[in-house]
Design an enzyme around this catalytic site. Sequence first.
Site, mmCIF file in Angstrom:
data_model
loop_
_atom_site.group_PDB
_atom_site.id
_atom_site.type_symbol
_atom_site.label_atom_id
_atom_site.label_comp_id
_atom_site.label_asym_id
_atom_site.label_seq_id
_atom_site.Cartn_x
_atom_site.Cartn_y
_atom_site.Cartn_z
ATOM 1 N N ARG A 1 0.905 -1.370 -0.030
ATOM 2 C CA ARG A 1 0.179 0.003 -0.117
ATOM 3 C C ARG A 1 0.900 1.201 -0.023
ATOM 4 N NH1 ARG A 1 2.436 1.910 3.921
ATOM 5 N NH2 ARG A 1 0.722 3.702 3.652
ATOM 6 N N GLY A 2 0.283 2.201 -0.153
ATOM 7 C CA GLY A 2 1.137 3.724 -0.243
ATOM 8 C C GLY A 2 1.293 3.910 -1.607
ATOM 9 N N ALA A 3 0.846 5.177 -2.330
ATOM 10 C CA ALA A 3 0.665 5.535 -3.526
ATOM 11 C C ALA A 3 1.962 5.059 -4.318
ATOM 12 C CB ALA A 3 0.598 7.033 -3.633
ATOM 13 N N ARG B 1 -7.109 0.055 -6.881
ATOM 14 C CA ARG B 1 -7.512 0.963 -6.001
ATOM 15 C C ARG B 1 -7.539 2.479 -6.660
ATOM 16 N NH1 ARG B 1 -4.088 1.351 -0.722
ATOM 17 N NH2 ARG B 1 -6.026 2.071 0.105
ATOM 18 N N ASP C 1 -1.865 11.117 -2.151
ATOM 19 C CA ASP C 1 -2.118 10.097 -3.107
ATOM 20 C C ASP C 1 -2.711 10.517 -4.438
ATOM 21 O OD1 ASP C 1 -2.640 8.770 -0.143
ATOM 22 O OD2 ASP C 1 -2.623 7.195 -1.759
ATOM 23 N N ASN D 1 -5.393 12.568 0.794
ATOM 24 C CA ASN D 1 -4.338 11.651 1.488
ATOM 25 C C ASN D 1 -5.341 10.825 2.405
ATOM 26 O OD1 ASN D 1 -1.662 10.760 2.004
ATOM 27 N ND2 ASN D 1 -2.063 11.671 4.292
ATOM 28 N N LYS D 2 -4.573 9.793 3.170
ATOM 29 C CA LYS D 2 -5.394 9.103 4.201
ATOM 30 C C LYS D 2 -6.395 9.822 4.874
ATOM 31 C CE LYS D 2 -5.330 5.589 4.292
ATOM 32 N NZ LYS D 2 -6.324 4.837 3.604
HETATM 33 O O1 MRU Z 1 -4.546 3.050 2.305
HETATM 34 P P1 MRU Z 1 -3.002 3.357 2.070
HETATM 35 O O2 MRU Z 1 -2.313 2.808 3.223
HETATM 36 O O3 MRU Z 1 -2.533 3.207 0.837
HETATM 37 O O4 MRU Z 1 -2.744 4.941 2.164
HETATM 38 C C1 MRU Z 1 -1.521 5.677 1.949
HETATM 39 C C2 MRU Z 1 -1.690 7.042 2.295
HETATM 40 O O5 MRU Z 1 -2.562 7.794 2.347
HETATM 41 C C3 MRU Z 1 -0.193 7.642 2.230
HETATM 42 O O6 MRU Z 1 -0.236 8.583 3.263
HETATM 43 C C4 MRU Z 1 0.133 7.994 0.707
HETATM 44 O O7 MRU Z 1 -0.086 6.896 -0.096
HETATM 45 C C5 MRU Z 1 1.499 8.667 0.577
HETATM 46 S S1 MRU Z 1 2.658 7.475 0.569
HETATM 47 C C6 MRU Z 1 4.080 8.308 0.364
#
Ligand code: MRU
Length: 352
Positions: free
Chosen positions: A44-46, A87, A235, A245-246
Site C-alpha cells: 500500500r502507499g501511492a 485502487r 495520493d 491523502n489518508k
Molecule cells: O491506504 P493506504 O495505506 O495505501 O494509504 C496511503 C496514504 O494515504 C499515504 O499517506 C500516501 O499514499 C502517501 S505515501 C508516500
Amino acid sequence: MDPLSWRENKLFLLDQRLLPGRVELVECRDWRSVADCIKNMVVRGAPAIGASAAYGMALAAFELAEEKETEFMTRLQMAASGLTATRPTAVNLAWAVERMMNVAKTQAGLNPHEIASVLESEANRLAAEDVAVNRRIGDFGAALVADGATILTHCNAGALATVGYGTALGVVRSAVSQGKRVTVFADETRPYLQGSRLTAWELSRDNIPVTLIADNMAGFLMQQKKIDLVLVGADRIAANGDAANKIGTYSVAVLASYHGVPFYVAAPFSTFDLSLEGGDRIPIEERCGQEITHFQGIRVAPEGVGCYNPSFDVTPAGLITAIITEDGIIASPDKEKIESLFGGRRHGRHQD
Ligand code: MRU
C-alpha cells in the site's frame, strides 16, 4: 525494510498486513497476484502500489510472450486495466501502468518476448527513480525542519509506502542525516492503523524518536504547542493543489491552520493529476465497514450497525503551507505555481 523487490522474474512484496508482528514476503509470479496484493493491502502507499503495478505489467508481458503481436497488445491492455482498477484514489498507480503501456506501444519491430524484457527494464527504472526522487524530496524538505523540531505525521508516507526512503518520512530521514534532532509524533491512523503498525515500526527500526498518539489527540498536542510542523504524503494532487491523502489528514490540516502550525505535503510529480481542476473530482476509495466494526478480527461494534468507511479525504490547497516535490518547494500552492513547475519540467529546466 524493502516493501518490494524483483528477483528472477518474480515480485516479492513485504506483507504489510502482518506488520509489525510478522515480517513475511508474498511471492507474485503473475500480474493477477500483483493486482490481488494491491487490492488486499499486502502493498500500500501511492508510490509503492505504482511500482508494484509496473512490475505487474512486466509479469503480464512475460505471461503473454507466446501470443501473436496484436493479441499480446490486447491482452496486455486488459492486464493494465485490471491493475489500474485495484485502487481508485492514488494516481501513481494509473500513472505507472500508463507509463508501462506507452513503452510497450512504442516498441515497433520487437517481438513480445523482447517487449517483455523492455518492460522489465522499465519497471526497474521506475523503481530506482522512485528512491532517487524521494531523496530529492527529502533534501528539499529538510530545509523546513529546524534542529529540535517535533513533527506530526499521519498514515505512513515512509519507506514502506514507496520503493524506499519515503516522501514525508524521507524529509524526516534527510533532516536526521543532516544532524538535526527531531521527534516524530505518529497518529495511529484509524481504522487501518498505518501510523501505529507501520510508521511507528519503520521509524523505531531506524532509531528515529517516535511517539505514538491516537488520532483524536493531535489537537490537544497542538494546543499545548508540542507540534512544530505537520508532514504528510499524498495520493493525488489536483491542478489547484488540493491534496487527497489518508482519511483524517484534512482534520489535521484544519487543526494545524487553527493553531498556526505549518502543514506540509511531500509528494513526487507522479502524484499530481493535472487533468483534475480541483480536489472535489478526486475519486475516494470506500473500504469495507469491517475495518471499523472489528479490531484484529474481534467485533467492537454492535451487530448490524451501519458503517461508512471512506479511506481518503481531500485537504484544500488553502490549508497547505507548501508542497515539497523533487524539483523544489511550492509555497502556498495554487494552479499557477503548479503549472509553472510542470511547465519548467516540460521545457527541461528541471532534472528528470
Ligand atoms: O491506504 P493506504 O495505506 O495505501 O494509504 C496511503 C496514504 O494515504 C499515504 O499517506 C500516501 O499514499 C502517501 S505515501 C508516500
